[in-house]
Design a protein around this motif. Structure first.
Motif, PDB file in Angstrom:
ATOM      1  N   LEU A 213      75.807  15.987 -26.302  1.00 36.22           N
ATOM      2  CA  LEU A 213      74.766  15.241 -25.616  1.00 36.22           C
ATOM      3  C   LEU A 213      73.871  14.595 -26.659  1.00 36.22           C
ATOM      4  CD1 LEU A 213      73.600  17.843 -22.932  1.00 36.22           C
ATOM      5  CD2 LEU A 213      74.886  15.755 -22.458  1.00 36.22           C
ATOM      6  N   ILE A 214      73.506  13.344 -26.425  1.00 36.80           N
ATOM      7  CA  ILE A 214      72.480  12.701 -27.245  1.00 36.80           C
ATOM      8  C   ILE A 214      71.328  12.327 -26.330  1.00 36.80           C
ATOM      9  CG2 ILE A 214      74.039  11.832 -29.013  1.00 36.80           C
ATOM     10  CD1 ILE A 214      73.829   9.079 -27.612  1.00 36.80           C
ATOM     11  N   GLY A 215      70.155  12.241 -26.903  1.00 36.70           N
ATOM     12  CA  GLY A 215      68.999  11.999 -26.058  1.00 36.70           C
ATOM     13  C   GLY A 215      67.977  11.096 -26.691  1.00 36.70           C
ATOM     14  N   ALA A 216      66.894  10.889 -25.942  1.00 36.75           N
ATOM     15  CA  ALA A 216      65.754  10.112 -26.418  1.00 36.75           C
ATOM     16  C   ALA A 216      64.492  10.771 -25.898  1.00 36.75           C
ATOM     17  CB  ALA A 216      65.833   8.668 -25.940  1.00 36.75           C
ATOM     18  N   THR A 217      63.408  10.650 -26.660  1.00 41.48           N
ATOM     19  CA  THR A 217      62.143  11.296 -26.335  1.00 41.48           C
ATOM     20  C   THR A 217      60.998  10.315 -26.515  1.00 41.48           C
ATOM     21  OG1 THR A 217      63.001  13.428 -27.127  1.00 41.48           O
ATOM     22  CG2 THR A 217      60.610  13.219 -26.881  1.00 41.48           C
ATOM     23  N   ALA A 218      60.194  10.140 -25.479  1.00 40.31           N
ATOM     24  CA  ALA A 218      58.959   9.367 -25.584  1.00 40.31           C
ATOM     25  C   ALA A 218      57.801  10.347 -25.700  1.00 40.31           C
ATOM     26  CB  ALA A 218      58.776   8.470 -24.370  1.00 40.31           C
ATOM     27  N   HIS A 219      56.986  10.171 -26.721  1.00 43.12           N
ATOM     28  CA  HIS A 219      55.900  11.120 -26.972  1.00 43.12           C
ATOM     29  C   HIS A 219      54.691  10.391 -27.531  1.00 43.12           C
ATOM     30  CE1 HIS A 219      56.358  11.138 -31.425  1.00 43.12           C
ATOM     31  NE2 HIS A 219      57.620  10.850 -31.137  1.00 43.12           N
ATOM     32  N   ASP A 226      56.945  13.206 -35.242  1.00 42.82           N
ATOM     33  CA  ASP A 226      57.804  13.565 -34.103  1.00 42.82           C
ATOM     34  C   ASP A 226      57.403  14.888 -33.459  1.00 42.82           C
ATOM     35  OD1 ASP A 226      59.280  11.255 -34.555  1.00 42.82           O
ATOM     36  OD2 ASP A 226      60.700  12.266 -35.879  1.00 42.82           O
ATOM     37  N   GLU A 227      56.119  15.240 -33.553  1.00 36.25           N
ATOM     38  CA  GLU A 227      55.627  16.495 -32.978  1.00 36.25           C
ATOM     39  C   GLU A 227      54.646  16.258 -31.837  1.00 36.25           C
ATOM     40  OE1 GLU A 227      56.347  19.611 -33.649  1.00 36.25           O
ATOM     41  OE2 GLU A 227      57.326  19.637 -35.615  1.00 36.25           O
ATOM     42  N   GLY A 228      54.372  15.003 -31.482  1.00 44.92           N
ATOM     43  CA  GLY A 228      53.362  14.705 -30.476  1.00 44.92           C
ATOM     44  C   GLY A 228      53.755  15.170 -29.093  1.00 44.92           C
ATOM     45  N   PRO A 229      52.775  15.312 -28.186  1.00 47.83           N
ATOM     46  CA  PRO A 229      53.048  15.755 -26.821  1.00 47.83           C
ATOM     47  C   PRO A 229      54.100  14.867 -26.142  1.00 47.83           C
ATOM     48  CG  PRO A 229      50.699  15.775 -27.231  1.00 47.83           C
ATOM     49  CD  PRO A 229      51.333  15.118 -28.426  1.00 47.83           C
ATOM     50  N   ILE A 230      55.101  15.518 -25.553  1.00 48.64           N
ATOM     51  CA  ILE A 230      56.237  14.805 -24.964  1.00 48.64           C
ATOM     52  C   ILE A 230      55.889  14.329 -23.556  1.00 48.64           C
ATOM     53  CG2 ILE A 230      58.604  15.093 -24.117  1.00 48.64           C
ATOM     54  CD1 ILE A 230      59.045  17.049 -26.466  1.00 48.64           C
ATOM     55  N   ILE A 231      56.214  13.065 -23.275  1.00 49.44           N
ATOM     56  CA  ILE A 231      55.973  12.472 -21.967  1.00 49.44           C
ATOM     57  C   ILE A 231      57.247  12.441 -21.126  1.00 49.44           C
ATOM     58  CG2 ILE A 231      55.115  10.436 -20.733  1.00 49.44           C
ATOM     59  CD1 ILE A 231      53.746   9.627 -23.400  1.00 49.44           C
ATOM     60  N   MET A 273      46.745  15.233 -20.746  1.00 52.55           N
ATOM     61  CA  MET A 273      46.995  16.081 -21.898  1.00 52.55           C
ATOM     62  C   MET A 273      46.708  17.540 -21.559  1.00 52.55           C
ATOM     63  SD  MET A 273      48.030  13.837 -24.015  1.00 52.55           S
ATOM     64  CE  MET A 273      48.145  14.889 -25.448  1.00 52.55           C
ATOM     65  N   ASN A 274      47.601  18.411 -22.014  1.00 53.17           N
ATOM     66  CA  ASN A 274      47.468  19.844 -21.803  1.00 53.17           C
ATOM     67  C   ASN A 274      47.771  20.543 -23.126  1.00 53.17           C
ATOM     68  OD1 ASN A 274      47.296  22.422 -20.726  1.00 53.17           O
ATOM     69  ND2 ASN A 274      49.292  22.345 -19.714  1.00 53.17           N
ATOM     70  N   GLY A 275      46.809  20.471 -24.060  1.00 55.11           N
ATOM     71  CA  GLY A 275      47.039  20.996 -25.393  1.00 55.11           C
ATOM     72  C   GLY A 275      48.078  20.158 -26.110  1.00 55.11           C
ATOM     73  N   HIS A 276      49.161  20.827 -26.591  1.00 54.37           N
ATOM     74  CA  HIS A 276      50.235  20.090 -27.263  1.00 54.37           C
ATOM     75  C   HIS A 276      51.323  19.665 -26.283  1.00 54.37           C
ATOM     76  CE1 HIS A 276      51.625  24.277 -27.207  1.00 54.37           C
ATOM     77  NE2 HIS A 276      52.836  23.777 -27.190  1.00 54.37           N
ATOM     78  N   LYS A 277      51.034  19.809 -24.980  1.00 59.86           N
ATOM     79  CA  LYS A 277      51.972  19.395 -23.938  1.00 59.86           C
ATOM     80  C   LYS A 277      51.298  18.371 -23.028  1.00 59.86           C
ATOM     81  CE  LYS A 277      52.587  23.580 -22.315  1.00 59.86           C
ATOM     82  NZ  LYS A 277      53.151  24.706 -21.521  1.00 59.86           N
ATOM     83  N   THR A 278      52.052  17.895 -22.036  1.00 58.55           N
ATOM     84  CA  THR A 278      51.484  16.958 -21.056  1.00 58.55           C
ATOM     85  C   THR A 278      51.788  17.456 -19.647  1.00 58.55           C
ATOM     86  OG1 THR A 278      53.489  15.582 -20.966  1.00 58.55           O
ATOM     87  CG2 THR A 278      51.786  14.949 -22.566  1.00 58.55           C
ATOM     88  N   VAL A 279      50.937  17.034 -18.725  1.00 59.15           N
ATOM     89  CA  VAL A 279      51.194  17.155 -17.294  1.00 59.15           C
ATOM     90  C   VAL A 279      51.450  15.745 -16.789  1.00 59.15           C
ATOM     91  CG1 VAL A 279      50.215  17.768 -15.050  1.00 59.15           C
ATOM     92  CG2 VAL A 279      49.756  19.202 -17.058  1.00 59.15           C
ATOM     93  N   VAL A 280      52.601  15.530 -16.152  1.00 53.68           N
ATOM     94  CA  VAL A 280      52.973  14.192 -15.688  1.00 53.68           C
ATOM     95  C   VAL A 280      53.120  14.211 -14.169  1.00 53.68           C
ATOM     96  CG1 VAL A 280      54.598  12.279 -15.891  1.00 53.68           C
ATOM     97  CG2 VAL A 280      54.204  13.787 -17.860  1.00 53.68           C
ATOM     98  N   PHE A 281      52.229  13.498 -13.482  1.00 55.13           N
ATOM     99  CA  PHE A 281      52.294  13.375 -12.033  1.00 55.13           C
ATOM    100  C   PHE A 281      53.137  12.150 -11.685  1.00 55.13           C
ATOM    101  CE2 PHE A 281      48.080  15.592 -12.432  1.00 55.13           C
ATOM    102  CZ  PHE A 281      48.504  16.792 -11.866  1.00 55.13           C
ATOM    103  N   LYS A 282      54.423  12.350 -11.467  1.00 52.40           N
ATOM    104  CA  LYS A 282      55.342  11.218 -11.238  1.00 52.40           C
ATOM    105  C   LYS A 282      55.185  10.661  -9.834  1.00 52.40           C
ATOM    106  CE  LYS A 282      58.607  13.352 -14.447  1.00 52.40           C
ATOM    107  NZ  LYS A 282      59.956  13.874 -14.642  1.00 52.40           N
TER     108      LYS A 282
END
Length: 282
Positions: A213-219, A226-231, A273-282
């Protein structure tokens, strides 16, 4: 006259927050059109996003009264007026698939953006920018000019009143100072499924490991590479027959889609923003 707003908030969790927010808006003539909330049991924090219409109060009046309302809840809240799309500056290098995808979605009305400028360390996409009538700034980067270029980039971002900066395969590492100045409003697309294969040439790293599997990450961009909160993230299936070039080609669509979703959610104020994570209301 009816005005549309989005209210985002976070605070320590306690009973009655939803009731209090709803009552606050009702007392001021607000009509809730969309609402979502999340309780993070690990941190004890509560998150909420409310889209509402209001006829009685102006933006300034609402914002002032929200300040008084939020204090006893230890609440961090932001009020966003929906009058205008989000002013955006896009940074790009020599890979144009994400840039092209964002511009097409924007002009098609799929992204609530106002793309004010494109900045690049190469001239490859000045004609693409011109075809969308977007100002193009060519700022070549060397080790000796990096500080001056970043100062000019920040000047452009400021003069264009940009609320969002998108690194659409901009292959330069931003300085710690620039990362701090863009904190919470700069989104990067990394061409791997983080936290795997950070840094340069992730498709080469993936090929060397024989991934399936290969992937992509928006952060969000931070000083830690490459350590920022992931969206947002996504993957595509590959197999042993894929060369590095095949992985790269397969990954372009995934990168474009992941970045577009992250930009859309950010522009609609769905990412908290939730610390080093995110909350995403889709």
């Amino acid at each position: 006259m009816t005005h549309a707003y989005i209210l985002t908030l976070s605070c320590p969790d306690r009973p009655g927050i939803v009731h209090a927010v709803s009552g606050f808006l009702l007392d001021r003539g607000g009509n809730i059109e969309e609402a979502a909330q999340y309780n993070d049991h690990d941190t004890g924090l509560f998150f909420m996003r409310v889209q509402f219409a209001c006829t009685q109060l102006t933006y300034d009046d609402l914002k002032m009264q929200l300040g008084f309302f939020a204090e006893p809840f230890q609440m961090e809240c932001r009020l966003h007026a929906l009058r205008e799309p989000m002013r955006t500056v896009i940074l790009v290098s020599r890979e144009g698939h994400c840039l092209n995808d964002l511009l097409f979605r924007w002009k098609s009305g799929l992204l609530r953006l106002d793309v004010a400028a494109i900045v690049s360390n190469h001239r490859d996409f000045y004609q693409l920018a011109a075809s969308y009538n977007v100002p193009f700034h060519h700022l070549p980067v060397t080790a000796a000019t990096k500080a001056q270029v970043e100062a000019r980039q920040l000047e452009i971002i400021g003069s264009e009143r940009a609320e969002l900066v998108v690194l659409a395969r901009y292959m330069q590492i931003l300085s710690d100072d620039m990362c701090r100045k863009l904190a919470g409003r700069a989104i990067n697309i990394h061409h791997s499924f983080l936290p795997s294969f950070k840094g340069a040439k992730p498709y080469y790293q993936a090929h060397d490991r024989g991934v399936k599997l290969i992937g992509a990450t928006a952060h969000y961009v931070t000083a830690d590479l490459d350590e920022g909160p992931i969206i947002e993230q996504d993957v595509a299936r590959v197999d042993h027959s894929f060369a590095v070039e095949d992985l790269t080609a397969q990954g372009r669509d995934t990168e474009s889609q992941v970045l577009a979703r992250a930009v859309k959610w950010h522009s609609e104020h769905r990412v908290l923003m939730n610390g080093h994570k995110t909350v995403v209301f889709k």
